[in-house]
Scaffold this active site. Structure first.
Site, PDB file in Angstrom:
ATOM      1  N   LYS A   1      20.468  17.079 -13.344  1.00 32.20           N
ATOM      2  CA  LYS A   1      18.379  16.274 -13.360  1.00 32.20           C
ATOM      3  C   LYS A   1      18.803  15.538 -14.210  1.00 32.20           C
ATOM      4  CE  LYS A   1      13.631  16.972 -12.157  1.00 32.20           C
ATOM      5  NZ  LYS A   1      13.022  15.542 -12.511  1.00 32.20           N
TER       6      LYS A   1
ATOM      7  N   GLU B   1      10.313   5.463 -18.783  1.00 29.73           N
ATOM      8  CA  GLU B   1       9.188   5.714 -18.696  1.00 29.73           C
ATOM      9  C   GLU B   1       8.529   5.585 -20.168  1.00 29.73           C
ATOM     10  OE1 GLU B   1      10.841  10.130 -18.760  1.00 29.73           O
ATOM     11  OE2 GLU B   1      10.480   9.838 -16.054  1.00 29.73           O
TER      12      GLU B   1
ATOM     13  N   HIS C   1       0.656  -1.091   0.037  1.00 31.43           N
ATOM     14  CA  HIS C   1       0.225  -0.356  -0.447  1.00 31.43           C
ATOM     15  C   HIS C   1       1.010   1.164   0.287  1.00 31.43           C
ATOM     16  CE1 HIS C   1      -3.709  -2.714   1.717  1.00 31.43           C
ATOM     17  NE2 HIS C   1      -2.609  -3.359   1.332  1.00 31.43           N
TER      18      HIS C   1
ATOM     19  N   SER D   1      16.880  17.378 -17.370  1.00 30.97           N
ATOM     20  CA  SER D   1      15.413  18.661 -17.986  1.00 30.97           C
ATOM     21  C   SER D   1      16.905  19.855 -18.583  1.00 30.97           C
ATOM     22  CB  SER D   1      15.691  19.543 -16.750  1.00 30.97           C
ATOM     23  OG  SER D   1      14.950  20.368 -16.227  1.00 30.97           O
TER      24      SER D   1
END
Length: 468
Positions: free
Chosen positions: A324, A331, A188, A318
């Site tokens: 970054k 993805e 969870h 980025s």
């Protein structure tokens, strides 16, 4: 005829065809009738059409239905199609007549004209006829589903399964490498009892192993070939010995166990094997999506996330935030999953739309199946080699987080009971202490007992801790 065009004919009359094209009148009509998507059939499908036409010519020659010289010229031309020499000669849009007749005739015309050229005749001479010779004993209604199965099974066996095996092997390597690292389990998305990082990767490895098995379970039905059923499955206008003989030649050409369909009416009126096979692809895509999502979470950070694994620096993440790094390969896997789910909707609904003696969604079924297989194969290999293989574990973070986890109180249940263990967990959270510290301070366990009962590594195996 002009310098740029020549005149070709079919049953509807004359058509102007580009002078340097091997295709003929029916292909040209299809090009003009279906300016729909600009998407043409993939290399795998065009290759499969060549395989089917070559096998048909070989079988018909052996059975005495074609003259040897014509048959061998057809075989040579089909070999060129198989090799990819004429991919630019297949311009018909995927969204066309539902039987795929336009693509069957495209193959017939290209191979017929090239075979005629091989024999020393002019293109368009019909010395090798697209219908009477290249398509002898066949119909679009059995050729296209045969090419669907040939291309689908080749894509699965030669592209997808090897790529999934690469991903499985990279996950297995990390399973072994990370087996001694204990970390906080999560259910969870909340802290749960400890687990080894290697155990989590073992779960991912098993997902891909089972995915390979699921795909393999569908291949027997894809190995059935409709060729020989002609128009409606009865086999009208074909030699009764043609279907099994042609299937043997296809198996020889591909190295895969193709065989004549168990029932030709089922093979042409329904495409359940394609739906079943794509369902397995959808499941594999879901497995890869789950793994990619988990790895993105475990690598979240690098300072304010879970920070349990370090992801590879594949590219800057980025255009505005220096330094970054994003999980770009993972993805891409996520996005492939969404496309495969969409393709599955097209395949499953199309396969269910057979009407009486023919399913009229053949082109879109073939296109979506092959697109999914190609994307899954490429993404699995890339995911394995450019992401999973380059992952590193942050051992210090894993150790620190597991020691602070409230879920360690679970191991107290057999020693002091659930109610006292719950009290320890709540007190530890409120006072920003570890479960171990509170259990000892409150006198529930001695230091030695705490070391035995609250050993995170021991908690990752079955059993009751502290039980003599």
């Amino acid at each position: 005829m002009t310098d740029e065009h020549r005149t070709e004919r079919d049953s509807l009359g004359e058509m102007q065809v580009p002078a340097d094209a091997y295709w003929g009148a029916q292909t040209q009509r299809a090009v003009e009738n279906f300016p729909i998507s600009g998407i043409t059939f993939s290399r795998r499908f065009v290759r499969a059409l060549g395989v089917v036409k070559k096998a048909a010519a070989q079988a018909n020659a052996e059975l005495g239905n074609l003259e040897e010289e014509q048959a061998m010229a057809i075989v040579e031309a089909a070999d060129e199609v198989i090799a990819g020499d004429h991919d630019d000669q297949f311009p018909v849009d995927v969204f066309q007549t539902g039987s795929g007749t336009s693509s069957n005739m495209n193959a017939n015309e290209v191979i017929a004209n090239r075979a005629a050229e091989i024999l020393g005749h002019e293109i368009g001479s019909r010395e090798v006829h697209p219908n009477d010779h290249v398509n002898f004993g066949q119909s679009s209604n059995d050729v296209i589903p045969t090419a669907m199965h040939v291309s689908a099974l080749e894509a699965v066996e030669k592209d997808l399964i090897p790529a999934l095996e690469t991903l499985r092997d990279e996950l297995a390597a990390k399973e072994e490498e990370f087996d001694d690292i204990v970390k906080t389990g999560r259910t969870h998305l909340q802290d749960a009892t400890p687990v080894r990082l290697g155990q989590e990767f073992g779960g991912y490895r098993a997902q891909i192993e089972k995915g390979i098995e699921r795909v393999e379970h569908t291949t027997d039905h894809l190995a059935e070939l409709a060729l020989g059923g002609t128009a409606v499955g009865t086999g009208l206008n074909t030699d009764p010995e043609f279907p099994p003989l042609a299937a043997e030649y296809i198996a020889e050409e591909t190295g895969l166990p193709f065989r004549e369909a168990d029932n030709h009416f089922e093979a042409q009126a329904a495409h359940d094997a394609m739906s079943e096979g794509h369902g397995a692809l959808r499941t594999v895509a879901g497995s890869m999506n789950k793994i990619a999502n988990d790895l993105r979470l475990l690598a979240s950070g690098p300072r304010n996330g879970l920070c349990e694994i370090d992801q590879p620096e594949n590219q800057p993440g980025s255009s505005i935030m220096p330094g970054k790094i994003n999980p770009v390969v993972a993805e891409a896997v996520n996005q492939v999953h969404k496309q495969v789910v969409g393709n599955d909707a097209a395949v499953s609904s199309g396969a269910a739309e057979g009407q009486i003696d023919l399913n009229l969604y053949k082109p879109v079924l073939a296109h979506n199946f092959l697109e999914s297989t190609n994307m899954l194969a490429n993404s699995a290999e890339t995911f394995g080699e450019r992401f999973v293989a380059k992952l590193e574990a942050d051992r210090e973070t894993c150790e620190e987080q597991v020691e602070r986890s409230m879920a360690l109180a679970t191991a107290l249940n057999p020693a002091i009971g659930y109610d006292k263990a719950s009290k320890v967990a709540k007190q530890a959270l409120a006072e920003d202490k570890t479960v171990r510290e509170v259990a000892v301070e409150e006198g529930y366990l001695t230091e030695d007992e705490a070391d035995e009962v609250l050993d995170p590594m021991a908690m990752t195996d079955p059993g009751i801790l502290g039980d003599d």
